[in-house]
Structures are given as C-alpha cells and as structure tokens.
Design an enzyme around this catalytic site. Structure first.
Site, PDB file in Angstrom:
ATOM      1  N   ARG A 155     -81.532 -10.802 -74.022  1.00 15.37           N
ATOM      2  CA  ARG A 155     -82.175  -9.588 -74.528  1.00 15.37           C
ATOM      3  C   ARG A 155     -83.696  -9.607 -74.400  1.00 15.37           C
ATOM      4  NH1 ARG A 155     -77.753 -10.971 -77.537  1.00 15.37           N
ATOM      5  NH2 ARG A 155     -76.222  -9.305 -77.846  1.00 15.37           N
ATOM      6  N   HIS A 179     -79.241  -8.226 -70.254  1.00 17.02           N
ATOM      7  CA  HIS A 179     -78.601  -8.721 -69.023  1.00 17.02           C
ATOM      8  C   HIS A 179     -78.951  -7.926 -67.767  1.00 17.02           C
ATOM      9  CE1 HIS A 179     -76.646 -11.668 -71.347  1.00 17.02           C
ATOM     10  NE2 HIS A 179     -75.542 -11.029 -71.666  1.00 17.02           N
ATOM     11  N   HIS A 234     -71.997 -15.689 -66.798  1.00 21.26           N
ATOM     12  CA  HIS A 234     -71.421 -15.233 -68.065  1.00 21.26           C
ATOM     13  C   HIS A 234     -69.897 -15.409 -68.104  1.00 21.26           C
ATOM     14  CE1 HIS A 234     -71.234 -12.982 -71.790  1.00 21.26           C
ATOM     15  NE2 HIS A 234     -72.506 -12.641 -71.703  1.00 21.26           N
ATOM     16  N   ASP A 263     -73.708 -16.151 -81.564  1.00 19.83           N
ATOM     17  CA  ASP A 263     -74.261 -15.437 -80.411  1.00 19.83           C
ATOM     18  C   ASP A 263     -75.753 -15.742 -80.392  1.00 19.83           C
ATOM     19  OD1 ASP A 263     -74.651 -13.842 -78.226  1.00 19.83           O
ATOM     20  OD2 ASP A 263     -74.335 -11.934 -79.241  1.00 19.83           O
ATOM     21  N   GLU A 278     -73.947 -20.005 -71.662  1.00 24.47           N
ATOM     22  CA  GLU A 278     -74.860 -19.446 -70.674  1.00 24.47           C
ATOM     23  C   GLU A 278     -76.167 -20.247 -70.665  1.00 24.47           C
ATOM     24  OE1 GLU A 278     -75.018 -15.067 -71.657  1.00 24.47           O
ATOM     25  OE2 GLU A 278     -73.562 -15.819 -73.116  1.00 24.47           O
TER      26      GLU A 278
END
Length: 383
Positions: free
Chosen positions: A112, A137, A210, A283, A348
């Site tokens: 982000r 992304h 991803h 996350d 990731e």
C-alpha cells in the site's frame, strides 16, 4: 576380406544411427521439461499461455504469461504424493473476472501507498485509490493484469523468463520501467524468482509475488493449523487503513512473535490486539532480523498432516505475512473449489509498504543508470 570390411561398415553405420537416436531422445526429454498450452483468451481477443516447468524430482509449476501468474504448484507430502498446494483458477477467465492477486507478479509497487500519493524529486504523483483511500499492488491495472512476453529456457533446471515494459505515467508512476522476472524450478524442489528492472526516469519500485499457499494439499481446508516461523524481531504496526504508522515494533511479548514456530491459530483471532483487529488477522509486514541484501532465510511453514515444509529465502529486508482474511467464499477456484475464509496464506518478500512517504524506511527509489535486482526462493521439503 571384403566381407569383413562390409560387415564392419554396417556395424559402424548401425552404431551411428543408435547414437543419433539416443541424442534425439535426450533432447526430447529436455524439451518435455517445459510444456506450453493455451490458457484462454482475454476480453480483447489476445491469447494467453500456460507454461509447465518440471524437474526430475516430479515437481510441476504452471505459470501463465498473464500477470506472470503461478497457477498451480505440486509438491510431495510425507508419503511421496504430489498435490497442488496453491490457490488459483482453471483458466484465464477466472483471473480476469477478479481474484485477490492469486499467484501474481505484483508491481510497479507491491503493498500500500497512503492516499495514493507520493512526492519524488519535488514532484507530486497521484495513483488510483483502489484499496479504500490507498493505492494497492500497482493500481487498477498492475503487473498482475498485463500480458508479459514469455521465453522458456530449457534445461535440468527449467526457467521461464518474463519481460514487460511499463510506460511512463502508467498507473500514475513516472518513468519507462523495463522489468525482467525469471522463474527457475531447481533440482531441490525450490522455485527461484529473480527480479530485475531499469528505468529512464527516477521512480519507485517494490516487486513481489502473491502466491496463496495451503500445504495441506486440500485447498478446501483452512491454514490455521499451519505452523509458521518468521525470522523477524520487529513488525510494522498499521493504522485502520493498513498503512504503517512508522513504528518498528518488537514482536516480543505479543501475538506477532513467530521467532519460534507456532500455529497460526494461536493468535490470529485475538481481537484484544488492535493490530489483529485492524488486519482481520495477520496482514502485516515483518522486518527481517538480518537486513542485509544477501539471500537469507525469512520464513518457514510446516503443515503437520502432510509433513510439507516451505522455506522462504530472500535478499529483501521484509516479508508481508497475510492469512487470507478477505477470502469470503465468493470465489470458485480450480476444480470448482470454493475458497473460504483463510483458505491460503501469503509470504510476500518486499521492501516496506508506503516507503515513498516514509523517509525513515529503506528507500524504494530507482534512478536511471541503476538496476533494481532482488531474489526470492520458495523451497519445499518434508519431515
């Protein structure tokens, strides 16, 4: 005497034919290391392709030139049985319809960027706000939604080279960016991903992959029993829109401590922790204890039922650990499987989110005459 000469000549010719036959067979076996088939058409009529990389151990990785997407990946369990261990779709139509980046190459900027804005060399840039108020992304048509040029490279460790040039101003980013990504399936059941890029104008870049993993081999199950180790002593707390606050917080004493292996279920539902509440689970970006640019172990995942182990090595300084919190049962994947809440996990490798707006974070700026270059390896084994 003449008869002996003729016999010798015939034997010589037969030997030559035999040698030629053997060489051809070997070549054919090498050619079988990479197979190419159609993966369907895009809405504009362009054909997409699906490449299968195989190694001698029996592992197969299928990659599409659409989005550089890893579509399927078979790995052996402790019984030696190969099963697909990643989420995905049966054809390109599923990806076009809309999935949360299953297996895709992510760019020009992974993760982000706050409010879809940043300033570089005194100039302000605006990006699509495709994740609430933030950019995520790479934008509305990031690298996950473009058609890459694919070049298969045969060999005992087969590779697929993908290239793409993002134009100056594409998705709001400056500079013509030439990108090369090479997937190599190695003998030891690891997939190496080499990223490289150059630009003709100062820009920002943060490439990653991803892929959603489920080591159970049953993609209809969740990942809560997976045991995870993250070689990171700090993580990046976020605000309610999942933008880093700027703090590098020690993991000691909270649910973000994965320095020792533990089940994902141990802390993922602890909503007394504000960070878990904001993310709907994990996350977040973990800062690797070893911040050097050498290839080092970043994470390990173990699934007890199958015995599968996945180790992630990278030259990057951080890793985003995501637990499929936004999967909601609305996506039908491969073989008609419905992907439910937490059906897969992502690891990731990357630089920090929102780095263009946070001077204290490691820089993601790429200038002309510089080369962006990183490597990540996903290695499978059993125990």
């Amino acid at each position: 005497m003449k008869k002996q000469v003729k016999t010798a000549a015939v034997l010589f010719l037969l030997a030559c034919v035999s040698m030629t036959s053997c060489d051809t067979s070997k070549k054919e076996n090498n050619n079988n290391m990479i197979e190419k088939v159609s993966f369907g058409k895009l809405p504009d009529g362009q054909e997409t392709e699906l490449y299968t990389l195989k190694n001698a151990a029996g592992m197969e990785v299928k990659i599409s030139n659409f989005g550089g997407t890893v579509v399927s990946w078979t790995a052996p369990n402790k019984k030696g049985e190969f099963e697909d261990v990643i989420l995905g779709c049966d054809s390109v139509a599923g990806y076009v319809k809309g999935v949360p980046y299953f297996g895709a190459l992510i760019g020009r900027y992974g993760n982000r960027i706050a409010n879809g804005k940043f300033t570089l060399e005194g100039k302000a840039y605006s990006l699509a706000q495709n994740n609430g108020v933030n950019a995520l992304h790479g934008g509305l048509k990031g690298f996950d939604k473009v058609l890459w040029t694919a070049t298969p490279i045969e060999g005992e460790e087969p590779s697929l080279k993908l290239t793409y040039t993002a134009k100056d101003g594409e998705e709001g980013y400056p500079g013509n960016l030439s990108v090369e990504v090479v997937y190599t399936l190695q003998k030891d059941n690891s997939l190496k991903i080499d990223y490289k890029a150059t630009t003709d104008k100062t820009t920002v870049i943060n490439l990653t992959n991803h892929t959603y993993f489920n080591l159970n081999g049953n993609l209809d199950s969740d990942i809560l029993s997976h045991e995870v180790t993250l070689n990171a002593d700090k993580f990046l707390p976020v605000d309610k829109t999942l933008i880093p606050t700027g703090e590098l917080k020690p993991v000691a004493g909270n649910v973000f401590d994965f320095l020792k292996s533990k089940k994902i279920s141990a802390g993922i539902n602890d909503t007394t922790d504000t960070q878990i509440k904001f993310g709907g689970g994990y996350d977040h970006c973990w800062v690797l204890t070893d911040s050097t640019k050498t290839l080092k172990s970043a994470a390990t995942v173990y699934e007890p039922t199958s015995g599968r182990v996945l180790e992630v090595l990278t030259t990057e300084p951080a890793i985003q650990f995501y637990t499929g919190n936004f999967l909601d049962g609305t996506i039908k994947g491969k073989n008609g499987i419905i992907y439910k809440h937490r059906s897969g996990l992502c690891l990731e490798t990357q630089h920090y989110p929102d780095s263009p707006n946070q001077a204290a974070f490691p820089s993601t700026v790429l200038k002309p005459n510089e080369t962006y270059q990183t490597t990540t390896v996903y290695k499978f084994s059993v125990k």
